[in-house]
Design a protein around this motif. Structure first.
Motif, mmCIF file in Angstrom:
data_model
loop_
_atom_site.group_PDB
_atom_site.id
_atom_site.type_symbol
_atom_site.label_atom_id
_atom_site.label_comp_id
_atom_site.label_asym_id
_atom_site.label_seq_id
_atom_site.Cartn_x
_atom_site.Cartn_y
_atom_site.Cartn_z
ATOM 1 N N ALA A 90 0.841 -1.188 0.000
ATOM 2 C CA ALA A 90 0.000 0.000 0.000
ATOM 3 C C ALA A 90 0.880 1.243 0.000
ATOM 4 O O ALA A 90 2.007 1.205 0.484
ATOM 5 C CB ALA A 90 -0.919 0.004 1.222
ATOM 6 N N TYR A 93 -0.083 3.995 5.360
ATOM 7 C CA TYR A 93 -0.302 3.127 6.518
ATOM 8 C C TYR A 93 -1.751 3.230 6.981
ATOM 9 O O TYR A 93 -2.248 4.312 7.290
ATOM 10 C CB TYR A 93 0.638 3.513 7.661
ATOM 11 C CG TYR A 93 0.316 2.798 8.947
ATOM 12 C CD1 TYR A 93 0.581 1.443 9.084
ATOM 13 C CD2 TYR A 93 -0.296 3.461 10.006
ATOM 14 C CE1 TYR A 93 0.259 0.768 10.241
ATOM 15 C CE2 TYR A 93 -0.616 2.802 11.172
ATOM 16 C CZ TYR A 93 -0.350 1.449 11.287
ATOM 17 O OH TYR A 93 -0.679 0.783 12.439
ATOM 18 N N ASP A 94 -2.430 2.094 7.029
ATOM 19 C CA ASP A 94 -3.808 2.000 7.525
ATOM 20 C C ASP A 94 -3.853 0.810 8.477
ATOM 21 O O ASP A 94 -3.712 -0.342 8.049
ATOM 22 C CB ASP A 94 -4.768 1.802 6.353
ATOM 23 C CG ASP A 94 -6.231 1.786 6.773
ATOM 24 O OD1 ASP A 94 -6.550 1.208 7.829
ATOM 25 O OD2 ASP A 94 -7.074 2.340 6.031
ATOM 26 N N VAL A 98 -3.691 -3.348 7.674
ATOM 27 C CA VAL A 98 -2.586 -4.182 8.165
ATOM 28 C C VAL A 98 -3.134 -5.353 8.975
ATOM 29 O O VAL A 98 -2.706 -6.501 8.807
ATOM 30 C CB VAL A 98 -1.603 -3.348 9.012
ATOM 31 C CG1 VAL A 98 -0.545 -4.251 9.649
ATOM 32 C CG2 VAL A 98 -0.921 -2.281 8.151
ATOM 33 N N PRO A 110 2.826 -2.177 4.378
ATOM 34 C CA PRO A 110 2.176 -0.862 4.392
ATOM 35 C C PRO A 110 3.162 0.223 3.986
ATOM 36 O O PRO A 110 4.380 0.055 4.110
ATOM 37 C CB PRO A 110 1.756 -0.699 5.859
ATOM 38 C CG PRO A 110 2.764 -1.511 6.617
ATOM 39 C CD PRO A 110 3.083 -2.685 5.733
ATOM 40 N N ALA A 121 3.582 0.927 12.276
ATOM 41 C CA ALA A 121 3.573 -0.304 11.489
ATOM 42 C C ALA A 121 4.327 -1.412 12.208
ATOM 43 O O ALA A 121 3.873 -2.565 12.258
ATOM 44 C CB ALA A 121 4.192 -0.040 10.114
ATOM 45 N N CYS A 129 8.073 -2.698 4.849
ATOM 46 C CA CYS A 129 7.291 -1.498 4.574
ATOM 47 C C CYS A 129 7.689 -0.903 3.234
ATOM 48 O O CYS A 129 8.849 -0.980 2.819
ATOM 49 C CB CYS A 129 7.514 -0.442 5.660
ATOM 50 S SG CYS A 129 6.816 -0.859 7.271
#
Length: 216
Positions: A90, A93-94, A98, A110, A121, A129
């Protein structure tokens, strides 16, 4: 991400980031990448064809390691898993995404751009990441600075956005960069116009650049 898949991506070193608009071109695209020596692709959910493309590649070119990119919601996450994506990424970051990726067993990276996002994260268990947008965020020096205080936690990174064939070695020189993501290898225009020989040539050049950057 499973250690085996993690190691295979690291060995390749560069991930083509692809927005393909016509699933009928999926096999030709895969063949161009494979001809150029690159058995890896990130198919982004920037087009409506993404899920069908991934399913086609799963069924017809299983030797290609296919990940799903631009996963912004649960629907895309579920579609990626159902279509055979081996991993997901992605741009941001959500926490919910995750967590959901972990629940359904899809290795997931993320996106982060700040120490705070990286810390969040890592707290959720992420160990890979995406650093995005890598160029706008300050380049290799910025990633090195952001990641250093967290290095003992074992996170690795895929910088994407502003990565080019020219600056690829600078990114791979950063400690804990697993691989770079690049859009130049197979552009939407090249795919739409069926420039498979050109894509294969760009792929070969990218593979050679990684090899050169890593000392042969």
């Amino acid at each position: 991400m499973s250690s085996d898949l993690f190691d295979r991506i690291a060995a390749i070193g560069v991930i083509p980031v692809i927005a393909i608009e016509n699933a009928a071109q999926a096999v030709s695209l895969a063949d161009a990448l494979l001809e150029g020596g690159l058995p890896l692709a990130e198919i982004t959910f920037r087009t409506t064809a993404a899920a069908e493309v991934m399913a086609t590649l799963r069924d017809k070119r299983p030797e290609l390691l296919v990940g799903a990119g631009t996963i912004l919601d649960s629907a895309s996450l579920d579609a990626a898993k159902a279509s055979g994506a081996l991993f997901g990424l992605a741009p941001g970051y959500d926490a919910e995404i995750v967590a959901e990726a972990g629940r359904i067993g899809l290795p997931f990276a993320p996106g982060i751009m700040t120490p705070s996002e990286l810390g969040a994260a890592l707290k959720q268990g992420a160990r890979l990441c995406k650093f995005f947008p890598a160029g706008t965020a300050g380049g290799p020096a910025a990633l090195a600075g952001i990641s250093t205080p967290f290095a003992h936690l074992g996170c690795r990174f895929i910088p994407t956005g502003g990565v080019t064939e020219a600056n690829l070695p600078d990114w791979l020189a950063v400690k804990d960069v697993l691989a770079v993501g690049g859009t130049w290898i197979a552009t939407t225009s090249d795919i739409a116009n069926g420039r498979w020989a050109e894509i294969a040539a760009k792929t070969r050049a990218a593979v050679a650049r990684v090899r050169e950057a890593r000392g042969g």
